[in-house]
Write an enzyme that holds these catalytic residues in place. Structure first.
Site, PDB file in Angstrom:
ATOM      1  N   SER A 131      -7.649   2.939  13.147  1.00 12.45           N
ATOM      2  CA  SER A 131      -6.977   2.619  14.202  1.00 12.45           C
ATOM      3  C   SER A 131      -6.845   3.715  15.516  1.00 12.45           C
ATOM      4  O   SER A 131      -6.994   3.255  16.734  1.00 12.45           O
ATOM      5  CB  SER A 131      -5.255   2.327  14.071  1.00 12.45           C
ATOM      6  N   ASP A 188      -2.890  15.081  21.207  1.00 13.71           N
ATOM      7  CA  ASP A 188      -1.592  14.589  20.721  1.00 13.71           C
ATOM      8  C   ASP A 188      -1.734  14.954  19.231  1.00 13.71           C
ATOM      9  O   ASP A 188      -0.709  15.267  18.837  1.00 13.71           O
ATOM     10  CB  ASP A 188      -1.323  12.969  20.792  1.00 13.71           C
ATOM     11  N   THR A 236      -9.966   3.279   6.566  1.00 18.40           N
ATOM     12  CA  THR A 236      -9.741   1.940   7.257  1.00 18.40           C
ATOM     13  C   THR A 236      -8.236   1.794   7.660  1.00 18.40           C
ATOM     14  O   THR A 236      -7.684   0.792   8.257  1.00 18.40           O
ATOM     15  CB  THR A 236      -9.962   0.731   6.112  1.00 18.40           C
ATOM     16  N   ALA A 237      -7.542   2.735   7.470  1.00 11.96           N
ATOM     17  CA  ALA A 237      -6.149   2.579   8.161  1.00 11.96           C
ATOM     18  C   ALA A 237      -5.807   3.344   9.189  1.00 11.96           C
ATOM     19  O   ALA A 237      -6.414   3.228  10.166  1.00 11.96           O
ATOM     20  CB  ALA A 237      -5.138   3.390   6.869  1.00 11.96           C
ATOM     21  N   TYR A 238      -5.121   4.275   9.515  1.00 14.93           N
ATOM     22  CA  TYR A 238      -4.528   5.096  10.362  1.00 14.93           C
ATOM     23  C   TYR A 238      -5.827   5.504  11.453  1.00 14.93           C
ATOM     24  O   TYR A 238      -6.064   5.569  12.469  1.00 14.93           O
ATOM     25  CB  TYR A 238      -3.711   6.278  10.241  1.00 14.93           C
ATOM     26  N   ASP A 264       1.031  -1.246  -0.034  1.00 11.85           N
ATOM     27  CA  ASP A 264      -0.011   0.166  -0.028  1.00 11.85           C
ATOM     28  C   ASP A 264       1.055   1.341  -0.027  1.00 11.85           C
ATOM     29  O   ASP A 264       0.625   2.079  -0.510  1.00 11.85           O
ATOM     30  CB  ASP A 264      -0.879  -0.116   1.319  1.00 11.85           C
ATOM     31  N   ASN A 276      -4.734   9.104   1.542  1.00 19.15           N
ATOM     32  CA  ASN A 276      -5.165   8.728   2.549  1.00 19.15           C
ATOM     33  C   ASN A 276      -5.564   9.648   3.704  1.00 19.15           C
ATOM     34  O   ASN A 276      -6.734   9.570   4.131  1.00 19.15           O
ATOM     35  CB  ASN A 276      -3.759   7.793   3.365  1.00 19.15           C
ATOM     36  N   GLU A 277      -4.515  10.429   4.328  1.00 17.90           N
ATOM     37  CA  GLU A 277      -5.147  11.204   5.436  1.00 17.90           C
ATOM     38  C   GLU A 277      -3.904  12.424   5.608  1.00 17.90           C
ATOM     39  O   GLU A 277      -2.960  11.948   5.105  1.00 17.90           O
ATOM     40  CB  GLU A 277      -5.245  10.477   6.902  1.00 17.90           C
TER      41      GLU A 277
END
Length: 259
Positions: free
Chosen positions: A164, A148, A159-161, A48, A118-119
């Site tokens: 999570s 933080d 669906t990634a970071y 990815d 992604n972000e």
């Protein structure tokens, strides 16, 4: 339609390099440069992370990307199989990804910009929590988010970071972005928001000298930011191709039912 000309890029892993050598024996690979070429598709061999790098590097060519997983997760990739590749590509389902545009003002006054598929994430630099003012479409929604960090995610990146960190998974065609805090201290009960893809998100760093903040757009990082503005950029969409049984929309749905 007949698929005659394919381009191919591979990361440095032994698995990807071996796949590239095998593909070169099976098919006529068109050389790939940054200028427009005659290829009909770009095959990406890797994981990815390498796919994201490839999208950034070659997105201006306006060619579709077909990934073959030679990495670990391979959420943006297809299963590792090299036989009957032209037929698989011609039968693949397209998914359009639209990146986030990130505008960042540094404490020096310098302006930096980047795209993220992604972000875009803001992180505290030191031991003290960041203080961030959050505005949506020029309206202050959080006068002071103590945390933080905070991120804005695309549906493909949700669906990634983002997931999570406790953010929601977003269907690909939902036309929304996820705004997700990273370890929020105040307001303690705030867990983020879903925003229209037309929204403009503005982060102003409170006490930037005392509580410095960095920003990362996919893999591009800038330090000591005082203001970050994020919006979706529809004119820079890219097309990924997926085997019908492993299309991206189905994968995003499946992620919401895993345990």
């Amino acid at each position: 339609m007949e698929l005659k000309k394919i381009a191919c890029v591979a990361d440095d892993s032994p698995k990807a390099q071996a796949a590239f050598k095998e593909l070169s024996k099976l098919y006529d690979i068109t050389p790939l440069t940054k200028r427009r070429i005659a290829a009909q598709v770009i095959i990406v061999l890797g994981g990815d992370g390498f796919m994201l790098q490839t999208l950034h590097k070659y997105m201006n060519m306006k060619l579709p990307f077909y990934g073959i997983n030679c990495g670990t997760v391979g959420f943006l990739m297809n299963q590792h199989a090299l036989q009957d590749l032209p037929e698989r590509i011609l039968g693949a389902r397209p998914a359009t990804l639209y990146p986030l545009h990130m505008y960042a003002k540094r404490d020096t006054g310098k302006i930096s910009q980047a795209l993220a598929f992604n972000e875009v994430s803001l992180f505290r630099q030191g031991r003290q929590a960041a203080k961030i003012r959050v505005s949506i479409d020029h309206v202050v929604r959080l006068k002071e988010l103590i945390c933080d960090g905070v991120m804005v995610s695309t549906p493909a990146g949700s669906t990634a970071y983002n997931f999570s960190a406790g953010g929601p998974i977003i269907p690909l065609g939902a036309n929304v972005m996820a705004l997700t805090p990273l370890v929020p201290f105040r307001p303690r009960r705030w867990r983020g928001a879903l925003l229209s893809h037309n929204s403009s998100i503005n982060f102003n760093i409170v006490e930037p000298k005392k509580r410095p903040v960095n920003v990362v757009a996919d893999f591009t990082e800038f330090q000591d930011v005082v203001e970050v503005v994020i919006s979706e950029q529809r004119k820079s969409g890219v097309t990924l191709l997926f085997d019908p049984e492993h299309n991206l929309e189905e994968r995003i749905i499946k992620e919401q039912f895993t345990y």
